[in-house]
Design an enzyme around this catalytic site. Structure first.
Site, PDB file in Angstrom:
ATOM      1  N   GLY A  83       0.826  -1.200   0.000  1.00 28.95           N
ATOM      2  CA  GLY A  83       0.000   0.000   0.000  1.00 28.95           C
ATOM      3  C   GLY A  83       0.861   1.251   0.000  1.00 28.95           C
ATOM      4  O   GLY A  83       2.061   1.210   0.279  1.00 28.95           O
ATOM      5  N   CYS A  84       0.223   2.374  -0.284  1.00 27.84           N
ATOM      6  CA  CYS A  84       0.978   3.630  -0.397  1.00 27.84           C
ATOM      7  C   CYS A  84       1.472   4.118   0.962  1.00 27.84           C
ATOM      8  O   CYS A  84       2.656   4.393   1.144  1.00 27.84           O
ATOM      9  CB  CYS A  84       0.146   4.694  -1.100  1.00 27.84           C
ATOM     10  N   TYR A  85       0.562   4.209   1.940  1.00 24.31           N
ATOM     11  CA  TYR A  85       1.001   4.636   3.272  1.00 24.31           C
ATOM     12  C   TYR A  85       2.020   3.654   3.860  1.00 24.31           C
ATOM     13  O   TYR A  85       3.018   4.081   4.447  1.00 24.31           O
ATOM     14  CB  TYR A  85      -0.200   4.756   4.221  1.00 24.31           C
ATOM     15  N   ALA A  93       5.574   4.339   2.417  1.00 22.93           N
ATOM     16  CA  ALA A  93       6.223   5.526   2.987  1.00 22.93           C
ATOM     17  C   ALA A  93       6.618   5.282   4.438  1.00 22.93           C
ATOM     18  O   ALA A  93       7.674   5.735   4.897  1.00 22.93           O
ATOM     19  CB  ALA A  93       5.295   6.740   2.882  1.00 22.93           C
TER      20      ALA A  93
END
Lengths: 345, 345, 345, 345
Positions: free
Chosen positions: D149-151, D154
């Site tokens: 996932g994106c979060y 990061a």
């Protein structure tokens, strides 16, 4: 009618003061000043404002200035404000200073955080920190009011009721704050150019923002002991508004109900702080163009961590709105005068 | 105090009406309606508004509605508004309709431009086009006011004084208009999603926007002959505001001084139209949040072309602000009530 | 591999050139210059770029510069560029100048539009206007290429095929252009501050923008007679992109089919101009980050007016992308090298 | 050349895959699918892309789909992706799934966080979590890759090297993340309308975002013990990008130098993670349009708190870019193919 002056009227906070005060039924805007030599029409400075054709912002000598009003809002840069405040106080005038020059009680903090020695330590002692929610009684009698910073306002209103009720671990406070660009003022810098800010987002002054000691001083006062915080500001691609997301470990025995009660007790009679239901949070747009500070919270039972989110308009509750609120208190006006529309009945 | 209702209060124009009217000293907001079944608190609908805790937007039956107020602002979608207006007029109520349903005098234009037949042609004849600058006298006596569209307001105020003074070639009018996104209303569409609008710009409905006949009808009225325009709207990545850049060939003998004089004569007593000096032009921010229409012009002697630029806030002078201005006129209030702050003196 | 230099590499067009050329398989970026004294790492200047750790932008003496490359892109401010181009041509170097200094064939226009006399009129005569679509043959042999301005590129590509086919009334051309903020360059000005641009929109330099004579010169060349245009630029709250909406009266006998045919013939072999179907128009996002110019048109039979809308990325087709296209042509490379991804097959 | 398909090609991640893969020298985009009945031209879907005139996104039957490619990128909504992946694996195809359906190792977490039971628990066990920095060796052999996932991307890249080196107090992790709007996908919702997002900022899904267990699972794996985090996502008024500000208490004996060393060791050979000098932080624009994750940190000796800030483009390193990186690894290509321009030499 009280004669009021805005000293340094061409910046963002000065312009907001002109907007608010021009609609205040008990105020006469008797002087608007600038250090620029050429006069500027209010009309050109604030095109959205009506009926200011004959009114100008212009350069005043100190002698002129002292005669120009009874109450002065000072919107000068930090360190320049102090001298003007000193002179106006000598002349017996009421002063509300929107700079940081009278916010830190400990004069020795100025060299570290603002890069200069404080030249008026005795005046500093007399200044009252203009947080109506914490210091209303003193503000009523204050002749020099240090109007709080924008980040401190958003941070303090989200935290101090919890400290007063001993609900949080004082060593655990993390403030992740996000501000619109007007917080940086009108000075031309590469960092505030449209092409740098749009479609961008970043932290700045990590661990070293000058509002840190102001927050710590005020929270320490509420705790009656030294409080240190981690404070990281960020720059949002919006023109105005601050949203602070604050993380704290709760003290033993603290509950969501206790947190709710602490906020409600602190703010039940406050006209400008609105507390949300648990797990409901404010957005910037909820407070944009208003003097409100909205506060929401969530208790994470898994990690025993409390999250509080506060939102303000940095130019209103974070600067000029709060300054007028302080004036209303000081002069015995309705505290919401010129800051609230007539409510729906 | 006059009891006013906002019919269809959850859209952008309804919300603006709530904001304006809640600060109007002579109005009681007696009903806010929605077609949605569940009531909505004003507090959740307009978080920036104060003191609305007990006030709700809710579904009203027609019978209830007719008793709910003396004057009704209708913010329903085009074609739905007409029926409600008809019923309210039957009940003898004053109506200000913010839809397009009573703007076009020629009922036969509706099928082409709005896709439906007009069912109330006789009521259409009685409606007064609510442009205070052009029709103030009729508005004073009107029981059904067709509040102008946003693009027509910006366009007409920039052009009609020139037509009246026969300063322009009527076949040469080109209107290049740019609008913020709120002009499209709250309906969910791919075209109004953030990721589609941000960092973007485009024309839409080129040569076929439904405001074209409204502009042409009004300008034709001013000219006493048929006027056709080229009208191209564009979508700006801003939430509100319209700026129209208008190109016209001048009539023989027209001069810059003549143009200036035409505007000044038309607007010298108008509280909400501000004319700039020649070669000075308004920006969207100059009128954002206000009921002003600002107008600037430039005469290009090289091409004998006149450029007029007008700017309005599409939700205020282009919709709800002008609606309140019309109400103020109709009810004999100060025309600027609730639309202007007290001016600096 | 050809050694290329970017002279004035720290501005927006310089940075775009670094991005494009660093991915060009036949180019070695042998020098990046700045007038600033301290070297700047490409890494800090263009953080999104990869692998530039050892590469610097730095100050070069003229002697150094002449040895530093075979082909020079000049990204200096107008008037400063001319002298550098002159020196480099003396040294026998190929020059692509992105400033306006060699765009206007008539040297006497410079004092009026750029405020200074042109000091190299004989060099001016030799410069080739770098519009590949109009001048590809000359560009192949040119040693000094005057890269077109951003507004002229968007305007000319939308108009010149119609002029060549005599489809329009030459006295009727109105160009309503809207540009992103990067078009103003990196210089700090109040007008390009975020708080001034965001949620705003305005026209500027109405009737007096310095790109006007460049547009007129090129269109006059296509018409073989003097063409004058009305040109009004506007500032969009986006970082990049230009969209021009162009209004023209058609010549007798002109039809929509004729317009379509004129565009198709002009652009059928052009890699970077894409013509839409009638009544289909480009948006800024369609060309953002590309070297394309997209063109759409609509014929309003009611008013006999033709509307053409063109869109470009002002930093690519409007500056650095077109400059590389010109380099590719001049050096005999594939014209699309480094400007197009491998297409889907 | 490997035949690749994008299943669900009309969403943001599908479009980014088309953009990247159309420039990949070793990939043939053999199928682009949609659940919509009518075919969509790639040209209309991705106007900035060139040369796709004949290429369509269209509906495929399962039978057709299985024959259409060797490797499939699945960009379907969560829970729909699992079934397609299952069928394609049955047919022996390589699958890179961009949904969350194979990210959580513990199938019992799906009902709580995604609202549905997981129907393919045995396939779930075989999936490899596609974080190249952590799992490159397994990705090389994986036939089902769960793209992170994106979060989580990061967050994890900012934290796991510190956990591996035991530099932080595992109970102290607070992740304050801010994302652009494209993270929400293309589905029409009031929350993603321009007028809701612009000039706004807010937290959402506080303490309950579905990426929380993904972050905790991965960090727990790095720690070899259960790690819980406080994770609060916010919505930025930008179209793309994630910036995460992460707060942690350091473990006893941890130093700034140790933190720096941990990051450098972890990432010295990583092509897509760039570590800044101490007290230097990335901005969203530094990674916009790239596959980089940039990481900066600061050690606050006053509070013993470590602040790490990471930035990615949510659609690239946070989705489609990382998916192509995983494909490159899986197929033995250069890991940076189609993800990096040729560097300046």
């Amino acid at each position: 009618m009280v004669n009021c002056a805005v000293v340094g009227a061409t910046g963002y906070t000065g312009i907001e003061l002109i907007k608010i005060l021009s609609a205040h039924p008990k105020v006469c805007l008797s002087a608007l000043t600038t250090r620029q030599k050429e006069p500027i029409s209010v009309k050109s400075l604030v095109p959205s404002l009506y009926g200011c054709d004959g009114f100008q912002v212009r350069n005043y000598s100190l002698t002129e200035l002292k005669k120009a009003a009874d109450l002065f809002f000072i919107c000068l840069p930090h360190t320049e404000a102090a001298q003007t405040a000193y002179e106006l106080r000598l002349a017996g005038k009421m002063v509300i200073d929107l700079s940081a020059d009278f916010r830190l009680k400990n004069a020795s903090l100025y060299p570290k955080w603002y890069g200069v020695k404080h030249h008026y330590p005795s005046l500093l002692k007399k200044a009252v920190y203009g947080s109506p929610e914490m210091n209303r009684a003193q503000i009523r009698k204050a002749d020099l009011i240090a109007n709080p910073g924008c980040y401190p306002t958003a941070s303090i209103l989200a935290i101090y009721p919890l400290i007063r009720k001993r609900l949080i671990d004082l060593s655990s406070i993390v403030i992740d704050a996000k501000s619109g660009v007007s917080g940086a003022g009108k000075k031309l810098t590469p960092a505030t150019q449209f092409c740098e800010v749009a479609e961008n987002f970043k932290a700045y002054k990590v661990n070293c923002h000058q509002h840190t000691p102001e927050i710590e001083q005020t929270l320490s006062g509420a705790a009656s002991k030294k409080v240190m915080v981690t404070f990281v500001p960020h720059l949002l691609p919006v023109d105005r508004g601050i949203l602070a997301t604050i993380y704290m470990k709760t003290a033993k025995g603290a509950t969501a109900a206790g947190v709710k009660k602490a906020f409600e007790e602190a703010y039940k009679n406050e006209p400008f702080v609105r507390v949300r239901k648990e797990n409901h949070f404010p957005a910037l747009r909820d407070v944009r163009g208003t003097n409100f500070c909205d506060v929401g919270f969530s208790f994470d039972s898994k990690t025993k961590r409390l999250i509080v989110i506060s939102a303000i308009d940095n130019l209103l509750k974070g600067a000029s709105g709060q300054a007028v609120q302080n004036m209303n208190i000081r002069l015995g006006f309705d505290e919401t005068e010129a800051l609230l529309p007539r409510a729906i009945k």
